[in-house]
Write a protein that holds these residues in place. Structure first.
Motif, mmCIF file in Angstrom:
data_model
loop_
_atom_site.group_PDB
_atom_site.id
_atom_site.type_symbol
_atom_site.label_atom_id
_atom_site.label_comp_id
_atom_site.label_asym_id
_atom_site.label_seq_id
_atom_site.Cartn_x
_atom_site.Cartn_y
_atom_site.Cartn_z
ATOM 1 N N VAL A 4 -64.257 6.789 57.184
ATOM 2 C CA VAL A 4 -63.847 6.613 58.583
ATOM 3 C C VAL A 4 -64.251 7.857 59.376
ATOM 4 O O VAL A 4 -63.835 8.958 59.040
ATOM 5 N N GLU A 5 -65.083 7.653 60.370
ATOM 6 C CA GLU A 5 -65.566 8.763 61.194
ATOM 7 C C GLU A 5 -65.079 8.576 62.625
ATOM 8 O O GLU A 5 -65.240 7.503 63.207
ATOM 9 N N GLN A 6 -64.512 9.633 63.189
ATOM 10 C CA GLN A 6 -64.052 9.589 64.569
ATOM 11 C C GLN A 6 -64.850 10.550 65.426
ATOM 12 O O GLN A 6 -65.285 11.607 64.963
ATOM 13 N N SER A 7 -65.027 10.171 66.688
ATOM 14 C CA SER A 7 -65.667 11.078 67.638
ATOM 15 C C SER A 7 -65.056 10.864 69.017
ATOM 16 O O SER A 7 -64.661 9.738 69.364
ATOM 17 N N ALA A 88 -57.286 4.550 61.426
ATOM 18 C CA ALA A 88 -57.090 4.283 60.008
ATOM 19 C C ALA A 88 -57.509 2.846 59.716
ATOM 20 O O ALA A 88 -57.242 1.944 60.511
ATOM 21 N N VAL A 89 -58.162 2.660 58.568
ATOM 22 C CA VAL A 89 -58.588 1.310 58.205
ATOM 23 C C VAL A 89 -57.987 0.912 56.871
ATOM 24 O O VAL A 89 -57.716 1.760 56.022
ATOM 25 N N ARG A 90 -57.751 -0.363 56.735
ATOM 26 C CA ARG A 90 -57.306 -0.902 55.451
ATOM 27 C C ARG A 90 -58.487 -1.645 54.851
ATOM 28 O O ARG A 90 -58.830 -2.734 55.319
ATOM 29 N N PRO A 91 -59.160 -1.061 53.855
ATOM 30 C CA PRO A 91 -60.289 -1.757 53.232
ATOM 31 C C PRO A 91 -59.857 -3.095 52.661
ATOM 32 O O PRO A 91 -58.725 -3.256 52.193
ATOM 33 N N SER A 92 -60.775 -4.032 52.671
ATOM 34 C CA SER A 92 -60.431 -5.390 52.235
ATOM 35 C C SER A 92 -59.940 -5.457 50.805
ATOM 36 O O SER A 92 -59.145 -6.309 50.453
ATOM 37 N N ASN A 99 -57.148 4.209 54.764
ATOM 38 C CA ASN A 99 -58.059 5.344 54.806
ATOM 39 C C ASN A 99 -58.079 5.866 56.226
ATOM 40 O O ASN A 99 -58.236 5.095 57.173
ATOM 41 N N PHE A 100 -57.953 7.166 56.380
ATOM 42 C CA PHE A 100 -57.777 7.759 57.704
ATOM 43 C C PHE A 100 -58.999 8.537 58.156
ATOM 44 O O PHE A 100 -59.694 9.167 57.354
ATOM 45 N N GLY A 101 -59.243 8.508 59.471
ATOM 46 C CA GLY A 101 -60.179 9.430 60.074
ATOM 47 C C GLY A 101 -59.523 10.799 60.214
ATOM 48 O O GLY A 101 -58.320 10.950 59.990
ATOM 49 N N GLY B 40 -57.094 20.503 56.077
ATOM 50 C CA GLY B 40 -58.438 20.299 55.538
ATOM 51 C C GLY B 40 -58.790 18.856 55.250
ATOM 52 O O GLY B 40 -59.876 18.378 55.572
ATOM 53 N N GLN B 41 -57.869 18.128 54.653
ATOM 54 C CA GLN B 41 -58.133 16.756 54.212
ATOM 55 C C GLN B 41 -57.615 15.698 55.182
ATOM 56 O O GLN B 41 -57.950 14.519 55.040
ATOM 57 N N GLY B 42 -56.802 16.096 56.136
ATOM 58 C CA GLY B 42 -56.222 15.102 57.032
ATOM 59 C C GLY B 42 -55.167 14.287 56.306
ATOM 60 O O GLY B 42 -54.546 14.746 55.347
ATOM 61 N N LEU B 43 -54.984 13.054 56.759
ATOM 62 C CA LEU B 43 -54.002 12.166 56.149
ATOM 63 C C LEU B 43 -54.597 11.476 54.934
ATOM 64 O O LEU B 43 -55.716 10.963 54.988
ATOM 65 N N GLN B 44 -53.833 11.445 53.854
ATOM 66 C CA GLN B 44 -54.274 10.741 52.659
ATOM 67 C C GLN B 44 -53.117 9.920 52.096
ATOM 68 O O GLN B 44 -51.975 10.378 52.088
ATOM 69 N N PHE B 45 -53.448 8.742 51.626
ATOM 70 C CA PHE B 45 -52.456 7.837 51.072
ATOM 71 C C PHE B 45 -52.042 8.303 49.675
ATOM 72 O O PHE B 45 -52.895 8.574 48.825
ATOM 73 N N LEU B 46 -50.734 8.340 49.449
ATOM 74 C CA LEU B 46 -50.200 8.729 48.136
ATOM 75 C C LEU B 46 -49.839 7.491 47.316
ATOM 76 O O LEU B 46 -50.389 7.249 46.259
ATOM 77 N N PHE B 47 -48.833 6.765 47.772
ATOM 78 C CA PHE B 47 -48.469 5.509 47.095
ATOM 79 C C PHE B 47 -47.637 4.629 48.008
ATOM 80 O O PHE B 47 -47.143 5.061 49.039
#
Lengths: 110, 114
Positions: A4-7, A88-92, A99-101, B40-47
């Motif tokens: 995910v890329e943001q600008s 943020a996207v929810r992959p299929s 997954n977040f930008g 550095g990593q931003g938001l990441q999903f844990l569970f």
């Protein structure tokens, strides 16, 4: 490479300006979210999209599934809109994982 | 209706210690997800938990674990803390898990590991 890329990464605007934040993603998705995070950390979910366009007050979100692209627009921006905006996207194939930008930091000056 | 609450809000620990964070979802919400946010990593999903079962897990080492209780409250635990675990830990709740569900975020727990 992040999926995910943001600008832009950072954006400064004067009060009243029309603002656009872009989000591109590289995987098939079942949904895309736009989130707002104010200083201090609290996150608010602004929109959840799977197609088309949604509007809430001065905020408009659009998504083009074929082009894998979404935009968040703010009309008549105000200093209280200053925040970090996260796509943020929810992959299929991911169940419920998002997954977040990296976010777009917006500052609106009076 | 009260929002998502997280306790504690701030925490300072030293390397090697363990920590437990708590999340109480919005009343009636049965799904709880946890996220880590670092500069550095931003938001990441844990569970993600639903009905006391872990449904999804992000790409984190086994030191990160969680559970959900019958009242939908959730805890996450980090053992053998490392400096890189310093982060804002956010939980979010929704009525049900799965696609197309809006999540409501808590204020987060800010963890500093010294």
């Amino acid at each position: 490479k992040n999926e995910v890329e943001q600008s832009p990464q950072n954006l400064t605007a004067q009060e009243g300006e029309f603002i656009t934040i872009n989000c591109s993603y590289s995987v098939g998705i079942s949904a895309l979210h736009w989130l707002q995070q104010h200083p201090g950390g609290g996150i608010v979910s602004l929109f959840m999209l799977s197609s088309g366009k949604k509007k809430h007050g001065r905020l408009i979100a659009t998504i083009n599934i074929q082009e894998k692209h979404s935009s968040l627009h703010i009309t008549a921006s105000h200093p209280r809109d200053s925040a970090v905006y996260i796509c943020a996207v929810r992959p299929s194939n991911s169940g419920y994982a998002l997954n977040f930008g990296k976010g777009t930091s917006l500052l609106v000056t009076p | 209706k009260a929002g998502v609450t997280q306790t504690p809000r701030y925490l300072i620990k030293t390397r090697g210690q363990q920590v437990t964070l708590s999340c109480s979802p919005i009343s009636g919400h049965r799904s709880v997800s946890w996220y880590q946010q670092t500069p550095g990593q931003g938001l990441q999903f844990l569970f993600e938990y639903f009905s006391e079962t872990q449904r999804n897990k992000g790409n984190f080492p086994g030191r990160f674990s969680g559970r959900q209780f019958s009242n939908s409250r959730s805890e996450m635990n980090v053992s053998t803390l490392e400096l890189g675990d310093s982060a804002l830990y956010l939980c979010a709740s929704s009525l049900l898990p799965g696609q197309g569900r809006t999540q409501y975020f808590g204020p987060g727990t800010r963890l500093l590991v010294l």
